[in-house]
Design an enzyme around this catalytic site. Sequence first.
Site, PDB file in Angstrom:
ATOM      1  CB  THR A 194       0.442  10.818   2.613  1.00 24.28           C
ATOM      2  OG1 THR A 194       0.225   9.539   2.730  1.00 24.28           O
ATOM      3  CG2 THR A 194       0.307  11.454   1.365  1.00 24.28           C
ATOM      4  NE  ARG A 222      -2.034   0.317   1.535  1.00 26.59           N
ATOM      5  CZ  ARG A 222      -2.041   1.850   1.736  1.00 26.59           C
ATOM      6  NH1 ARG A 222      -0.988   2.493   1.221  1.00 26.59           N
ATOM      7  NH2 ARG A 222      -3.004   2.383   2.171  1.00 26.59           N
ATOM      8  CB  VAL A 223      -1.375   0.378  -4.718  1.00 26.20           C
ATOM      9  CG1 VAL A 223      -1.227   1.912  -5.138  1.00 26.20           C
ATOM     10  CG2 VAL A 223       0.046  -0.046  -5.365  1.00 26.20           C
ATOM     11  N   GLY A 224      -2.173   2.244  -1.797  1.00 25.50           N
ATOM     12  CA  GLY A 224      -3.178   3.464  -1.508  1.00 25.50           C
ATOM     13  C   GLY A 224      -3.719   4.176  -2.358  1.00 25.50           C
ATOM     14  CG  ASP A 225      -4.747   8.035  -0.684  1.00 27.21           C
ATOM     15  OD1 ASP A 225      -4.708   9.268  -0.979  1.00 27.21           O
ATOM     16  OD2 ASP A 225      -4.112   7.408   0.118  1.00 27.21           O
ATOM     17  CB  THR A 244      -2.766  13.125   3.833  1.00 28.44           C
ATOM     18  OG1 THR A 244      -2.283  12.404   5.019  1.00 28.44           O
ATOM     19  CG2 THR A 244      -3.409  14.297   4.448  1.00 28.44           C
ATOM     20  N   GLY A 245      -4.473  10.525   4.523  1.00 22.56           N
ATOM     21  CA  GLY A 245      -5.468   9.832   5.623  1.00 22.56           C
ATOM     22  C   GLY A 245      -5.524   8.233   5.141  1.00 22.56           C
ATOM     23  N   GLY A 247      -5.732   5.518   3.303  1.00 26.90           N
ATOM     24  CA  GLY A 247      -5.625   5.489   1.706  1.00 26.90           C
ATOM     25  C   GLY A 247      -7.080   4.395   1.202  1.00 26.90           C
TER      26      GLY A 247
END
Length: 338
Positions: A194, A222-225, A244-245, A247
């Site tokens: 990220t 798909r949606v992360g953070d 970052t990481g 999500g």
Amino acid sequence: MSLSLHSRHIETNGPLLLVHGGAWDIPDGAVDAHREGLQSVLEKSVLRAEGPLHQNETDALAGVAMVTRALEAHGAFNAGYGAMLNQDGQAELDAGIMKGTTLDYGAVMATRRLKHPVDVACRVLEDGEGRVRMLAGEGAERFAESMGIDLVPNETLVHPRERQRYERTRTQAGANHPSQSFRSGDADLRGGDTVGAVMRDASGALAAATSTGGTPFKPPGRVGDSPLPGAGFYADAHVAVSATGWGEAIAAVGLARSVRERVRRGDTVETAARTALSRMHECVTSPDGTGATGGCIAVTPEDAAIAFTTPRMARGQRTDAGTTRHFVQRDSPRSELQ
């Protein structure tokens, strides 16, 4: 289980730009590309610009947008051109940006035809007029067109490296979990990353931005953070954070907002970042029982810090004097948390 927690306090006055290119198990073979990417982006970034903008100063919002855009374009990182591919073999991009002085933010997610999603997120912030702050998929792309931003074929966002990774990954997709990318292991098959930036400008104003291609072989949609304010990014008058990481874990604990709340309670920004990452590791576990890991960069009007619990984090900084520093190597952890 012990947790290696790495952090660094950054004490400097005046304008400061921090960037990251992801916290994960960056393979040895990718270190040079990450280092070169950070160096090239930082050397081209401008903290004081010629012209009428804010009395010859680059404001924080413009600064984080500019550097995140450059990271999206570079190709070494999982954002923009270079994004990891979803199960359909397509790049699907998310980004978010926030202005600390007003709490205005903009975000786009699950887009497939935006060359620079951070640009569109910034236009949502500036032109959405508070009627809209987050746009997904086709809606984000239609908004971009209405703002005069050209859409691009998805294949132009696909880096050859990621096409090769996709072909390798899909044969083992069932055996891999997204959280594994952020621990030691065969990251070449899984991948991570990220990109993001936080900045303090000459007036002390703060801003944050984050952009990503998500996890490798993710389900479409798909949606992360990264595009979620308070999770993957946050900025107000007191602190700006880009995370970052893994999500799903970052979103669950609201990592960026967690750092902010600790700063407001009186913690130093380094302590706030360390504590928030430690709490995430304790509260969220992967299916194999391992605690969640990640990283963040954060800046306040007085200081700044980086912290990460992953094997490596690509990160760098630029000061008002033009001094740049960038790191990708594994650091010796300052502490081992039990």
